[in-house]
Design an enzyme around this catalytic site. Structure first.
Site, PDB file in Angstrom:
ATOM      1  N   ASN A 109      -8.923  -6.977  -7.284  1.00  0.00           N
ATOM      2  CA  ASN A 109      -7.745  -7.745  -6.869  1.00  0.00           C
ATOM      3  C   ASN A 109      -6.952  -6.862  -5.904  1.00  0.00           C
ATOM      4  OD1 ASN A 109      -5.332  -9.087  -6.600  1.00  0.00           O
ATOM      5  ND2 ASN A 109      -4.745  -8.933  -8.763  1.00  0.00           N
ATOM      6  N   TRP A 110      -7.048  -7.213  -4.626  1.00  0.00           N
ATOM      7  CA  TRP A 110      -6.422  -6.363  -3.601  1.00  0.00           C
ATOM      8  C   TRP A 110      -4.897  -6.479  -3.604  1.00  0.00           C
ATOM      9  CZ3 TRP A 110      -9.540  -6.541   1.668  1.00  0.00           C
ATOM     10  CH2 TRP A 110     -10.881  -6.208   1.423  1.00  0.00           C
ATOM     11  N   LYS A 111      -4.360  -7.490  -4.274  1.00  0.00           N
ATOM     12  CA  LYS A 111      -2.913  -7.755  -4.269  1.00  0.00           C
ATOM     13  C   LYS A 111      -2.411  -7.823  -2.818  1.00  0.00           C
ATOM     14  CE  LYS A 111      -2.657  -5.899  -8.871  1.00  0.00           C
ATOM     15  NZ  LYS A 111      -1.906  -5.263  -9.931  1.00  0.00           N
ATOM     16  N   HIS A 131      -2.141 -14.569 -12.872  1.00  0.00           N
ATOM     17  CA  HIS A 131      -1.940 -13.115 -12.944  1.00  0.00           C
ATOM     18  C   HIS A 131      -0.526 -12.831 -13.437  1.00  0.00           C
ATOM     19  CE1 HIS A 131      -1.473  -8.937 -11.753  1.00  0.00           C
ATOM     20  NE2 HIS A 131      -2.789  -8.870 -11.773  1.00  0.00           N
ATOM     21  N   GLU A 164       1.645 -10.848 -12.458  1.00  0.00           N
ATOM     22  CA  GLU A 164       2.650 -10.739 -11.384  1.00  0.00           C
ATOM     23  C   GLU A 164       3.092 -12.135 -10.927  1.00  0.00           C
ATOM     24  OE1 GLU A 164       0.264  -8.076  -9.032  1.00  0.00           O
ATOM     25  OE2 GLU A 164       0.548  -6.564 -10.606  1.00  0.00           O
ATOM     26  N   GLU A 217      -5.411  -8.784 -19.353  1.00  0.00           N
ATOM     27  CA  GLU A 217      -4.683  -7.716 -18.678  1.00  0.00           C
ATOM     28  C   GLU A 217      -3.361  -7.473 -19.411  1.00  0.00           C
ATOM     29  OE1 GLU A 217      -6.003  -7.261 -14.305  1.00  0.00           O
ATOM     30  OE2 GLU A 217      -4.442  -8.780 -14.329  1.00  0.00           O
ATOM     31  N   GLY A 265      -0.947  -1.166 -13.298  1.00  0.00           N
ATOM     32  CA  GLY A 265      -0.300  -0.312 -12.302  1.00  0.00           C
ATOM     33  C   GLY A 265       0.496   0.833 -12.897  1.00  0.00           C
ATOM     34  N   SER A 268      -5.115  -0.585 -15.033  1.00  0.00           N
ATOM     35  CA  SER A 268      -5.390   0.839 -14.796  1.00  0.00           C
ATOM     36  C   SER A 268      -6.856   1.226 -15.048  1.00  0.00           C
ATOM     37  CB  SER A 268      -4.450   1.718 -15.624  1.00  0.00           C
ATOM     38  OG  SER A 268      -3.099   1.498 -15.231  1.00  0.00           O
ATOM     39  N   GLY A 297      -7.248  -3.280  -9.952  1.00  0.00           N
ATOM     40  CA  GLY A 297      -6.205  -3.330  -8.930  1.00  0.00           C
ATOM     41  C   GLY A 297      -6.297  -2.098  -8.040  1.00  0.00           C
ATOM     42  N   GLY A 298      -5.433  -1.128  -8.286  1.00  0.00           N
ATOM     43  CA  GLY A 298      -5.327   0.061  -7.430  1.00  0.00           C
ATOM     44  C   GLY A 298      -6.655   0.699  -7.045  1.00  0.00           C
TER      45      GLY A 298
HETATM   46  P1  13P Z   1      -4.218  -1.863 -11.717  1.00  0.00           P
HETATM   47  O1  13P Z   1      -5.706  -1.630 -11.805  1.00  0.00           O
HETATM   48  O2  13P Z   1      -3.611  -1.308 -10.474  1.00  0.00           O
HETATM   49  O3  13P Z   1      -3.523  -1.438 -12.973  1.00  0.00           O
HETATM   50  O4  13P Z   1      -4.023  -3.460 -11.615  1.00  0.00           O
HETATM   51  C1  13P Z   1      -4.666  -4.276 -12.511  1.00  0.00           C
HETATM   52  C2  13P Z   1      -4.500  -5.686 -12.087  1.00  0.00           C
HETATM   53  O5  13P Z   1      -3.408  -6.228 -12.114  1.00  0.00           O
HETATM   54  C3  13P Z   1      -5.685  -6.410 -11.611  1.00  0.00           C
HETATM   55  O6  13P Z   1      -5.430  -7.767 -11.487  1.00  0.00           O
END
Ligand code: 13P
Length: 251
Positions: free
Chosen positions: A9-11, A96, A98, A168, A174, A214, A235-236
């Protein structure tokens, strides 16, 4: 035997140049041989068409990070399921944390989005998870159960067979604070049991449940070894080809 699914997930990262660089790096690392797992990338909307053409002939699949549940109309700033399909998407992340917290998406809206995605031939990656406060209060299971029941309301077994669930925990996103493999396994097992009760043991046995929060190259293998963890939503660590490839190799 469930095949592992690793999704990135590139956000809100990567313009067109960065999209091309990252995808070319991933393609080079993966090659065109069949990987032992399914690999999905979810770039921002503006990069989807470019990603779709760069990924032609590759085993890497394309997803979006969100969509709106209406067919079309005066919904400034929104994107429909049909638009995602025409841009080359096969998957779409829905619900998600967020989206739930920053953009106030409710379980009801998420349910409408899941139904619209399925009706349009997209496979939803349906995200659920508890906050730190909810975990500390000891209500993680109730929260997950409500998210599952309300998010999947009105769906049949055939629909649910096309859905990926991503667990999640909000406190792990994050933050660098991953759920331990035991905590994650416990939640995944609970989720699979709820699916078994609500739908059928066969659906529960087949459904892919990813862990997200994470996930990094150094903790992926331990998480992915757990019986009920069928993949990762990253994510990251998906923003650099090397680290995402390393997680794919762990799977
Ligand atoms: P991180 O891997 O940066 O914690 O993000 C997870 C995420 O929200 C994937 O959708």
């Amino acid at each position: 035997m469930r095949k592992k699914v690793i999704a990135g997930n590139w956000k809100m990262y990567n313009d067109l140049d960065a999209t091309a660089e990252l995808l070319n790096g991933l393609k080079k690392g993966i090659g065109n041989s069949e990987a032992g797992c399914t690999v999905i990338v979810c770039p921002p909307y503006t990069s989807l068409s470019l990603a779709s053409s760069l990924l032609k002939g590759s085993i890497i699949k394309l997803g979006a990070q969100n969509m709106y549940f209406e067919e079309q109309g005066a919904f400034t700033g929104e994107i429909s399921a049909a638009m995602l399909k025409s841009a080359g998407c096969e998957y779409v992340i829905i619900g998600h944390s967020e989206r739930r917290t920053i953009f106030r998406e409710t379980n009801g809206m998420i349910n409408l989005k899941i139904k619209k995605a399925l009706g349009s031939g997209l496979k939803p990656v349906f995200c659920i998870g508890e906050t730190l406060e909810e975990r500390e209060k000891g209500i993680t299971n109730e929260v997950l159960k409500t998210q599952l029941e309300e998010g999947l309301a009105g769906l049949g077994e055939d629909d649910v067979n096309k859905i990926i669930i991503a667990y999640e925990p909000v406190w792990a996103i994050g933050t660098g604070r991953t759920a331990t493999p035991e905590q994650a396994q416990e939640a995944h097992k609970f989720i699979r049991n709820v699916i078994g009760e609500k739908f059928s043991p066969a659906v529960a046995g087949n459904i892919i449940i990813q862990y997200g929060g994470s996930v990094k190259p150094d903790n992926a293998a331990e998480l992915l070894k757990q019986e009920d963890i069928d993949g990762a939503l990253v994510g990251g660590a998906c923003l650099k080809a090397d680290s995402f490839l390393s997680i794919i190799r762990s799977a």
